[in-house]
Design a protein around this motif. Structure first.
Motif, short mmCIF file in Angstrom:
data_model
loop_
_atom_site.label_atom_id
_atom_site.label_comp_id
_atom_site.label_asym_id
_atom_site.label_seq_id
_atom_site.Cartn_x
_atom_site.Cartn_y
_atom_site.Cartn_z
N ASP A 184 42.85 36.82 36.88
CA ASP A 184 42.92 38.22 36.44
C ASP A 184 43.89 38.37 35.27
N ARG A 185 45.02 37.68 35.36
CA ARG A 185 46.01 37.76 34.27
C ARG A 185 45.44 37.22 32.97
N LEU A 186 44.73 36.11 33.05
CA LEU A 186 44.14 35.53 31.85
C LEU A 186 43.09 36.46 31.25
N THR A 187 42.29 37.07 32.11
CA THR A 187 41.28 38.01 31.63
C THR A 187 41.92 39.21 30.96
N GLU A 188 42.97 39.74 31.57
CA GLU A 188 43.67 40.90 31.00
C GLU A 188 44.33 40.54 29.68
N SER A 189 44.94 39.37 29.61
CA SER A 189 45.62 38.97 28.38
C SER A 189 44.64 38.81 27.23
#
Length: 423
Positions: A134-139
């Motif tokens: 999720d963090r990678l997608t958001e970034s």
């Protein structure tokens, strides 16, 4: 089972090519191909899963942001990607060991790209958690959204997680004013400067008056280009100037910013870079990089927010009115530092070169352009950076130009610049 890395470099090469063209599909293919192996490798050195995932997150984001740097002729794609991982791991391990800021930085052999790539093939694959995904997608989504938002007054992209719609009107108004001012300079101011400067170069009438005025800085920069760039050890840059102290009169201050020759005693006030707010900010942040919420900077920004006066800047397109935005702001600076730690100092990064001026004795003094990047280079312990000479003291100019005029004088001064050393 061992890490399921590609048997040939082709899939990674194709994913990096797609990243270079800012195709999000390339980023997704890249994380699918190497994230499990990267996480296994990070956990080999860092036992804390959250910290290991932080390392992998930053590594993949840095790979996306720097994909245009990759050259297959220099390194195989796997080694290049794991070189970034090694640099980020090195920062993590040094933080855990309590390495003081400004110590010389050297990634040990065991953390270099090819060594880690080889190690990863012998480690058990570790699938990333849903939270890391999720963090990678958001970034990635944040980087892709930036071009759709209003730009800063000077034309830079904002960082979407820090942007607030309440800034929009002020940003657009300031950008229009900036564009109008720059348009006037481009259509009228610069052509006049160039006309007069060419006459000075050729020692024609008007030239003597132009030199007495101080010579237009932009014309000198256009004429000398990279010859105004000096390579220096950032740790030796210890003096900076304060424009209000150097030029107490506001009219003179505004005039000086457009001139290459500065007369008077502007170089006599002494200011230490170690005491600057930018240096304190970067040192504080890097010291607390494992837990930015424990930094003095976070405490101050959080206090401002609680008092109803959050940090707000339409020039940077950000409003820090929540704890999450404050932490994102600090993480963004940490990512800048990790980028510099891995890829070195890039003189083309940022909207301005790292500006310096030359005092009457031929010593280099830092001006107010690029102070954050200089502080980063100093705290990271980089051996060398590139600075751009924006102005020189008239006494130093006269000493090196001698009896030469126009183009000959400019050439003599250009040849003397590499002899300048930090004050």
């Amino acid at each position: 089972m061992s890490a399921n890395l590609p048997e040939t470099p082709a899939p990674l090469q194709q994913a990096l090519d797609a990243c270079r063209h800012r195709d999000p599909e390339g980023f997704h293919r890249l994380r699918q191909a190497v994230a499990p192996a990267m996480l296994a490798t990070a956990l080999h050195f860092v036992q804390d899963v959250r910290q290991a995932e932080d390392v992998v997150h930053d590594t993949l984001l840095l790979a996306w942001l720097n994909a245009e740097r990759f050259a297959a002729d220099d390194l195989p794609p796997g080694s290049w990607l794991f070189t970034i991982l090694g640099s980020r791991l090195h920062s993590q391990l040094e933080a855990l060991a309590g390495r003081p800021p400004s110590a010389p930085r050297a990634v040990p052999t065991g953390l270099q790209g090819q060594a880690l790539w080889t190690l990863a093939r012998d480690l058990e694959s570790r699938p990333p958690s849903a939270s890391l995904g999720d963090r990678l997608t958001e970034s990635l989504s944040a980087r892709l959204a930036a071009p759709q938002l209003p730009k800063t007054p000077t034309g830079e992209l904002v960082h979407p997680p820090l942007y607030d719609a309440r800034l929009r009107r002020k940003m657009l108004t300031s950008r229009l004013a900036y564009q109008a001012k720059e348009g006037f300079k481009r259509r009228l101011g610069r052509p006049l400067e160039e006309w007069a400067f060419r006459r000075w170069l050729a020692q024609r009438p008007v030239g003597q008056w132009l030199e007495a005025q101080g010579l237009p800085r932009r014309s000198v920069e256009a004429a000398l280009g990279d010859r105004l760039d000096l390579e220096v050890n950032p740790g030796r840059l210890v003096r900076c100037m304060s424009y209000p102290d150097a030029f107490p009169d506001r009219t003179e201050r505004r005039k000086a910013s457009n001139l290459f020759l500065w007369s008077g005693d502007w170089d006599l006030p002494h200011h230490s870079l170690a005491d600057s707010s930018r240096t304190r900010f970067i040192q504080d942040l890097w010291t607390h990089r494992l837990e930015p919420s424990r930094s003095e900077t976070f405490r101050r920004l959080e206090q401002q927010r609680e008092q109803g006066r959050p940090l707000r800047s339409h020039h940077k397109g950000m409003l820090l009115d929540s704890r999450e935005r404050i932490l994102e702001y600090l993480r963004l600076y940490l990512l800048y530092m990790e980028n510099m730690a891995c890829f070195g100092f890039d003189k083309h990064e940022g909207k301005d070169r790292l500006g310096v001026t030359i005092d009457r004795h031929g010593r280099i003094i830092k001006t107010n352009k690029g102070l954050h990047r200089l502080a980063m280079a100093q705290v990271l312990g980089l051996a060398e950076i590139t600075v751009r000479v924006r102005s020189v003291h008239r006494q130093w100019w006269q000493r090196h130009a001698g009896d030469a005029k126009g183009r000959d004088a400019l050439e003599r001064v250009a040849q003397a610049l590499p002899e300048c050393v930090p004050a």
